[in-house]
Design a protein around this motif. Sequence first.
Motif, short mmCIF file in Angstrom:
data_model
loop_
_atom_site.label_atom_id
_atom_site.label_comp_id
_atom_site.label_asym_id
_atom_site.label_seq_id
_atom_site.Cartn_x
_atom_site.Cartn_y
_atom_site.Cartn_z
N UNK A 123 43.92 94.90 -6.27
CA UNK A 123 44.08 96.38 -6.17
C UNK A 123 42.69 96.99 -6.16
N UNK A 124 42.48 97.95 -5.27
CA UNK A 124 41.15 98.57 -5.22
C UNK A 124 41.26 99.93 -4.56
N UNK A 125 40.25 100.77 -4.78
CA UNK A 125 40.14 102.01 -4.00
C UNK A 125 39.05 101.74 -2.97
N UNK A 126 39.42 101.81 -1.70
CA UNK A 126 38.46 101.50 -0.62
C UNK A 126 37.88 102.79 -0.05
N UNK A 127 36.58 102.75 0.22
CA UNK A 127 35.90 103.90 0.85
C UNK A 127 36.26 103.92 2.34
#
Length: 382
Positions: A123-127
């Motif tokens: 899980x990640x927040x991608x730019x």
Amino acid sequence: MTKKVAIIGAGVVGASAAYLLSKEDDIDLTVYDEGTGQGTSAAAGIISPWLSRRRNKKWYHMVREGAAYYPVFLSDVMEGEAIPSSVYKQVGTLLFKKKEAYIHEMFAIGEKRKIDAPEIGELAILSPDEIREKVPLYSGENSAVWASGGARVDGGKLVELLLSKAEKNGAKVVRQHVAFNTVKGSHQYAIQTEQSTEQFESVILTASAWLPDILTPLDYAVDVRPQKGQLAEVKLAEFDTQDWPVMMPEGESDIIPFEDGRVIIGATHEDDKGFNLTIDEDMLDDMVQKGTTIFTEELRSAPITQYRSGTRAYTSDYAPFFGEVPELPNVYAASGLGSTGLTAGPLVGKCLAESVLGLPSTLNEADYPIWNYVKKKSRDNC
Ligand SMILES: Cc1cc2nc3c(=O)[nH]c(=O)nc-3n(C[C@H](O)[C@H](O)[C@H](O)COP(=O)(O)OP(=O)(O)OC[C@H]3O[C@@H](n4cnc5c(N)ncnc54)[C@H](O)[C@@H]3O)c2cc1C
């Protein structure tokens, strides 16, 4: 002793049950499927239930377990061979939100749910630049939540695969509309095709939005209604799309890339159209435009190669159900799977197969009570 079993309806639920029952030596299985309007073969194909604000815990349990079951089930179906990526592939999911605060909210929901659902993956927040590394046609300025465990499935190909395996195991598949009835003075059930009537000891009704048509003649009230869903497929001839993730921008339309530059955009949720399957090209062209605003012109003006239309089944409180039909021993049904039926389908099919085999159900039937949605009218009037 061999038990004669029939399945009416071979979308993802019925075809999954068919595959599982076809492996049993003591079951003589016949599958009936008419196919018109089938939800499964029209579906977009997103298997990614975790990043949702929907709060119904029993529904979430079903779809979470359904998503986890997919790779396990398909490995069994493929008997050790690789799962064809044209049928199912874990490509990851990107969830877009316009407001940064919502991105963080959804990421936090994902982190919490990952404890019970490790299949959510990374899980990640991608730019925006990180998103472009996965999907070069992204032109937006917002970040997105990434879940690597998300998958896409081609419902039509999945059903074909399951039915071909079931036939190989000895099941008969009859592509016809059928009528279902009880047999007076017997514990058997009759299924009538255009040519003949055959009797069975146990029957699975996986007829989705058409379940009322099957049970109303037997004096049942069935709380299931149809919802029309349409989508469009575009072709990106210059791009290798097979590993692109499923993208869920804000709004109704999701974007699901498959192999060979095929990209599905959709779907509509139309409550007022009944079983009408007519394609509304203007509506779909508009949907493609509105659904692709955060992508470059290459996707926005890609040629539309196909439109599809199918029917979902909903109950009045949007909850799915399955189990033994009240007052019809050895008859089992499932419906009301709505817009996440492709996700839950194989697992619900497994539960129905377990019921036929007299095994405990993987999902707790009492959490999805059929008796709330399928009621014998004369009993109801007492
Ligand atoms: C456009 C669209 C997009 C969707 N996208 C997604 C998605 O991204 N992810 C997701 O999880 N879900 C999605 N869904 C929902 C999902 O497709 C359905 O919930 C699921 O496929 C339902 O499966 P089912 O087996 O219950 O029914 P169906 O697939 O509808 O199968 C029922 C079958 O029963 C047959 N039948 C009925 N009555 C009879 C009879 N008397 N005799 C013979 N045959 C009969 C019908 O012809 C049909 O083939 C989508 C649905 C649509 C329409």
